[in-house]
Write an enzyme that holds these catalytic residues in place. Structure first.
Site, PDB file in Angstrom:
ATOM      1  N   SER A  39       5.040 -10.237  -8.013  1.00 42.15           N
ATOM      2  CA  SER A  39       4.669  -9.721  -6.860  1.00 42.15           C
ATOM      3  C   SER A  39       6.156  -9.788  -5.746  1.00 42.15           C
ATOM      4  CB  SER A  39       3.492 -10.345  -6.199  1.00 42.15           C
ATOM      5  OG  SER A  39       2.670  -9.592  -5.302  1.00 42.15           O
ATOM      6  N   TYR A  73       2.331  -4.871   8.980  1.00 40.97           N
ATOM      7  CA  TYR A  73       3.520  -4.395   9.344  1.00 40.97           C
ATOM      8  C   TYR A  73       3.682  -3.272   9.901  1.00 40.97           C
ATOM      9  CZ  TYR A  73       4.859  -9.042   7.115  1.00 40.97           C
ATOM     10  OH  TYR A  73       5.056 -10.368   6.615  1.00 40.97           O
ATOM     11  N   ARG A  94       2.006  -0.066  -1.140  1.00 38.11           N
ATOM     12  CA  ARG A  94       1.307  -1.516  -0.910  1.00 38.11           C
ATOM     13  C   ARG A  94       0.378  -1.151   0.300  1.00 38.11           C
ATOM     14  NH1 ARG A  94       2.349  -7.975  -1.549  1.00 38.11           N
ATOM     15  NH2 ARG A  94       1.129  -7.603  -3.626  1.00 38.11           N
ATOM     16  N   ARG A  98       2.657 -16.384  -6.241  1.00 38.67           N
ATOM     17  CA  ARG A  98       3.074 -17.880  -6.316  1.00 38.67           C
ATOM     18  C   ARG A  98       3.105 -18.506  -7.552  1.00 38.67           C
ATOM     19  NH1 ARG A  98      -1.884 -19.148  -2.184  1.00 38.67           N
ATOM     20  NH2 ARG A  98      -2.586 -17.257  -3.545  1.00 38.67           N
TER      21      ARG A  98
HETATM   22  C1  LIG Z   1       6.109 -16.615   0.256  1.00 39.36           C
HETATM   23  C2  LIG Z   1       5.700 -15.511   0.011  1.00 39.36           C
HETATM   24  C3  LIG Z   1       6.148 -14.456   0.630  1.00 39.36           C
HETATM   25  C4  LIG Z   1       5.602 -13.079   0.365  1.00 39.36           C
HETATM   26  N1  LIG Z   1       6.533 -12.135   0.606  1.00 39.36           N
HETATM   27  C5  LIG Z   1       5.955 -10.622   0.649  1.00 39.36           C
HETATM   28  C6  LIG Z   1       6.621  -9.815   0.688  1.00 39.36           C
HETATM   29  O1  LIG Z   1       7.933  -9.905   0.966  1.00 39.36           O
HETATM   30  N2  LIG Z   1       6.199  -8.406   0.546  1.00 39.36           N
HETATM   31  C7  LIG Z   1       4.987  -8.360   0.289  1.00 39.36           C
HETATM   32  O2  LIG Z   1       4.258  -7.224   0.164  1.00 39.36           O
HETATM   33  N3  LIG Z   1       3.932  -9.364  -0.016  1.00 39.36           N
HETATM   34  C8  LIG Z   1       4.452 -10.664   0.163  1.00 39.36           C
HETATM   35  N4  LIG Z   1       3.849 -11.638  -0.147  1.00 39.36           N
HETATM   36  C9  LIG Z   1       2.505 -11.578  -0.773  1.00 39.36           C
HETATM   37  C10 LIG Z   1       2.546 -11.612  -1.991  1.00 39.36           C
HETATM   38  O3  LIG Z   1       3.225 -10.393  -2.908  1.00 39.36           O
HETATM   39  C11 LIG Z   1       1.232 -11.789  -3.039  1.00 39.36           C
HETATM   40  O4  LIG Z   1       0.493 -10.381  -2.658  1.00 39.36           O
HETATM   41  C12 LIG Z   1       0.434 -12.962  -2.306  1.00 39.36           C
HETATM   42  O5  LIG Z   1       1.182 -13.879  -2.530  1.00 39.36           O
HETATM   43  C13 LIG Z   1      -0.686 -12.973  -3.172  1.00 39.36           C
HETATM   44  O6  LIG Z   1      -0.561 -13.322  -4.527  1.00 39.36           O
HETATM   45  P1  LIG Z   1      -0.632 -14.648  -5.273  1.00 39.36           P
HETATM   46  O7  LIG Z   1      -2.047 -15.346  -4.954  1.00 39.36           O
HETATM   47  O8  LIG Z   1      -0.367 -14.295  -6.788  1.00 39.36           O
HETATM   48  O9  LIG Z   1       0.344 -15.538  -4.597  1.00 39.36           O
HETATM   49  C14 LIG Z   1       4.406 -12.956  -0.142  1.00 39.36           C
HETATM   50  C15 LIG Z   1       3.771 -14.258  -0.273  1.00 39.36           C
HETATM   51  C16 LIG Z   1       4.255 -15.305  -0.571  1.00 39.36           C
HETATM   52  C17 LIG Z   1       3.421 -16.622  -0.856  1.00 39.36           C
END
Ligand SMILES: Cc1cc2nc3c(=O)[nH]c(=O)nc-3n(C[C@H](O)[C@H](O)[C@H](O)COP(=O)(O)O)c2cc1C
Ligand SMILES: Cc1cc2nc3c(=O)[nH]c(=O)nc-3n(C[C@H](O)[C@H](O)[C@H](O)COP(=O)(O)OP(=O)(O)OC[C@H]3O[C@@H](n4cnc5c(N)ncnc54)[C@H](O)[C@@H]3O)c2cc1C
Length: 783
Positions: free
Chosen positions: A411, A570, A618, A712
């Protein structure tokens, strides 16, 4: 000790039994308005695990219950002329009437005073009681009397249902999904004693009306059901007993305890019949209450412990029930599914059952699921093995001309580690190692289209040549050393810009060195955040041009795919949500207007992005706030972007406004992906608290998403996909030649580990039907 129990259903009677065992000197009375053998409904159902719990707490009633019960192992799903049987489920059914008679008899043996045909309308007659248990069922008079204290929440669901019975024998818990001229009907049926089965019929409100059920009496509606399900009833009648059609009320109460009064069973909370947990919850409440009474020094402390200790378990069951009922309410989404995939969806609807645990209990069914998934992939032109297929997560997929070799995605995740937007060696290693780790597709973090489009000073960008050069190096590395495809996510922070690095205060405004932020409307994110400038048309044109220029740079870098970030509050998301867009011009108001600018940007990108390369968007499919975007809006948003040429919707949620109240949990955003994919037929990627390969396979096999992204988990484990490939024996996964000895070793070890794991799981499973039957005939030891 004096205990008064209002209501002689399963909750009240079982509480009486357990408390009488615990406190033989206590004076316990149960007041029931009905006669002893008056009862509505037909059978009740318990899982093996629930019966184990009953055995532990009161062996004599457990023993009598299991002697009376009908057992079955299989769940049978009838759908479009097919039937899929899934074994290893271990359930028991019993007549509700017999259950109550068993519990009454046991309560009497223990000295409980049972008073029938007495309706209690005022608890003041129990002024001398130490404890008053309110077990008065779903329409609890006492919960409603103290509505301002218990704060019950009532959610009346849309589908209609009715409980009926039949003499039709059944050797499995049976779901029948029946198409009719009026719409779909569902039967949930199971046998509860010799020659008797329970039948719960369910349908949506439109079908209910079209089928003419509205004006019918019980007998007429049973006749209509008999017409519809006659082919299966095979001449057996449908029996009625207060079998009126109703809407299920989901009830949750904020408080369960008032002074020395406590709510138990349906009075405090309900769980939809589709997970068969109403009676189980009621009796397990009684267990929890009795345990609390045993352990705590006073009644007040015990009631407090009961509520504290039990709430999470009840809420978990209610959540599973909610997810399950929503699945049944939207069954039309899956109506054109391949029947095997449909049956897999039925089995896994409430998250309790997964791909891996079905593999343990019903390996043949999972093999069928894998084959049917592989066939769908083959139908899309892939030469995949259908006889011995790879697990769903290792099946390829194509978006436009881009082929992804498996369904696992890294992601987009901001690393906050760029210098003036220029990626560093950290980015090279970060993306490089995740690509080598085997994911089919990796996303960049949100790459900002201009300096002022950044979220934080550490955000990466793609607005100058230096940035382009470094990104090209990262892309080249990924392409040269892995099979991963690489998607570029472009975004603009909008009102969430000029904030601190994640580890210095997420979304908090910069104290110095900030820049002016812009948004759809002048509303700051936090009260102390920077007030954004409302964008005028010239500002929109300028921003659009920066997106286009960044996409052109992205193409020169060699990215395989482009994603437009319209989520998380955003800039573009800010236009879409009514919470952040208060404009009165052509870009505000209706959803169509709010989508105008984001779609314009998308279409501008689509026109410069090569036609053979896919694009995704997204979105935040809910704002998690009343009045914000909902799942139904997300369907419209996905359709609008599909009209603009989107190939994949990347379904995230929230982060629109700071006061949102997301409901987290395993795979918590997947239902939105499911809704969008199966209502629009646009391909989706889901994400959010998906942490295991088992979950990835479960989601894909049930058709709830086309790709599964993990954020994550990939931060900590770049080789998530390679490890999963070893677990499932997916030899075809890409591994760089430098690492092949490691691959050989993990594949060998995983095969062994998996066997050990399966052996352990099988040993730890609850007793089976056969074991229970054998025990039920053994003589009873003295209690
Ligand atoms: C540290 C961090 C940075 C993230 N940066 C972005 C990003 O740049 N663009 C985006 O669309 N989502 C971003 N997200 C959201 C993640 O893509 C994802 O949707 C979110 O972490 C939930 O998924 P997970 O439970 O597998 O971590 C970020 C999440 C985290 C934890
Ligand atoms: C029509 C219907 C049919 C059902 N059929 C089934 C089925 O076939 N299988 C199944 O598993 N589940 C069935 N359920 C759900 C299931 O009954 C409940 O989840 C479960 O019984 C909850 O147990 P309880 O003890 O909390 O409540 P209940 O079983 O509802 O018991 C509450 C008792 O309190 C009594 N009562 C209420 N108010 C007073 C008062 N003021 N004074 C004295 N007594 C009072 C009622 O008469 C009732 O006996 C059915 C529910 C309904 C409404």
């Amino acid at each position: 000790m004096k205990i008064a129990i209002i209501g002689g259903g399963p909750a009240g009677l079982y509480a009486a039994i357990l408390l009488a065992k615990q406190q033989p000197e206590a004076e316990i009375s149960v007041y029931e308005r009905n006669r002893p053998d008056d009862t509505f409904g037909f059978g009740v159902v318990f899982s093996d695990a629930t019966l184990d719990n009953f055995e532990k707490h009161d062996p004599p009633s457990y023993r009598r219950i299991t002697q009376e019960f009908a057992y079955w192992d299989d769940i049978a799903v009838h759908f479009r002329g097919t039937v899929h049987r899934v074994g290893g489920n271990g359930f028991c059914g019993c007549s509700r009437r017999k259950l109550l008679l068993i519990l009454q008899e046991r309560a009497r043996e223990l000295g409980v005073s049972l008073k029938f045909e007495i309706e209690i309308d005022d608890e003041s007659r129990f002024a001398d009681a130490d404890l008053i248990i309110l077990a008065d069922g779903i329409n609890s008079r006492f919960r409603d009397k103290y509505v301002n204290h218990f704060h019950p929440e009532l959610d009346v669901r849309s589908n209609y249902f009715a409980w009926m019975g039949s003499t039709r024998p059944l050797d499995a818990f049976t779901f029948i999904f029946q198409e009719t001229e009026w719409g779909p009907f569902i039967a949930h049926a199971y046998q509860y004693e010799a020659g008797r089965s329970t039948w719960i019929f369910e349908t949506d409100p439109k079908t209910f009306e079209r089928a003419g059920l509205k004006g019918m009496d019980e007998r007429q509606s049973a006749d209509r059901m008999a017409e519809i399900f006659g082919w299966f009833l095979a001449g057996h009648p449908l029996l009625i007993n207060r079998s009126t059609w109703r809407n299920f009320p989901m009830i949750r109460s904020k408080r369960w305890v008032k002074d020395n009064m406590v709510l138990v069973g349906d009075a405090k909370a309900t769980a939809h019949f589709s997970i068969g947990s109403g009676t189980k919850l009621a009796m397990e409440d009684a267990i929890a209450l009795a345990e609390a009474m045993e352990q705590a020094p006073t009644v007040t402390a015990a009631l407090h412990h009961y509520e504290q200790g039990r709430r999470e378990e009840v809420e978990k069951t209610q959540h599973a029930a909610d997810v399950s009922l929503v699945w049944f309410e939207h069954v039309d989404r899956f109506w054109d599914f391949d029947p095997v995939q449909f049956a897999f969806g039925v089995m896994t609807r409430s998250k309790a059952i997964t791909y891996d645990n079905l593999m343990l209990r019903a390996p043949d069914f999972v093999a069928q699921v894998d084959r049917s998934f592989a066939k769908l992939v083959r139908a899309r032109g892939f030469d995949v093995d259908v006889d011995k297929p790879a697990a769903p997560m290792f099946q390829p997929i194509r978006l436009r001309e881009m082929t992804i070799t498996n369904r696992v995605v890294v992601s987009p995740m901001c690393m906050y580690s760029a210098n003036e937007g220029v990626p560093t060696d950290f980015h090279l290693v970060h993306y490089g190692s995740r690509a080598i780790g085997g994911a089919g597709l990796i996303f960049t973090e949100m790459i900002c289209v201009s300096r002022d489009a950044r979220i934080t000073p550490g955000c990466a960008g793609l607005w100058n040549d230096e940035q382009e050069d470094v990104w090209k190096r990262v892309v080249d590395f990924v392409h040269a050393n892995s099979a991963a495809k690489f998607a570029l996510q472009l975004g603009h922070a909008g009102r969430k810009g000029a904030t601190r690095l994640m580890w210095e205060g997420m979304d908090r405004p910069l104290e110095e060195g900030g820049w002016e932020v812009v948004a759809a409307s002048p509303i700051p994110y936090f009260p102390d955040s920077q007030m954004p400038r409302e964008m005028d048309r010239a500002a929109m044109d300028a921003v659009k041009a920066t997106f286009v220029a960044a996409a052109e740079r992205g193409e020169r870098c060699g990215f395989d795919m482009l994603e437009l970030h319209c989520a998380h509050g955003y800039l573009l998301a800010g236009f879409i949500s009514p919470l952040t867009n208060k404009r009165r011009d052509a870009y505000g108001g209706s959803l169509e207007n709010r989508l105008r600018f984001p779609r314009e940007v998308f279409e501008a990108l689509r026109s410069v992005w090569p036609a053979h390369k896919p694009m995704s968007v997204r979105i935040s499919a809910t704002d998690w706030v009343e009045g914000g975007i909902t799942g139904d809006d997300a369907v419209l948003i996905a359709r609008a972007f599909a009209e603009s040429g989107v190939d994949l919707v990347d379904v995230s949620t929230g982060q629109t406004v700071s006061e949102a109240q997301p409901i987290y949990g395993r795979m918590f955003q997947t239902p939105f992906s499911d809704q969008i994919r199966n209502e629009t037929r646009v391909a989706t990627m889901c994400v959010g608290n998906i942490t295991t390969a088992d979950q990835v396979n479960t989601i894909l096999a049930a058709g709830r998403a086309d790709l599964v992204a993990l954020g994550r988990p990939h931060l900590i484990d770049p080789a998530f996909t390679l490890k999963a490939a070893a677990w499932y024996g997916a030899e075809g996964v890409f591994c760089p030649q430098q690492y092949l000895p490691g691959k050989d070793q993990i594949f060998r070890n995983s095969a062994r580990d998996r066997q050990d794991f399966e052996d352990l799981k099988i040993k730890a499973r609850p007793k089976t039907r056969a074991e229970l039957k054998a025990e039920a005939t053994k003589p009873l030891a003295a209690e």
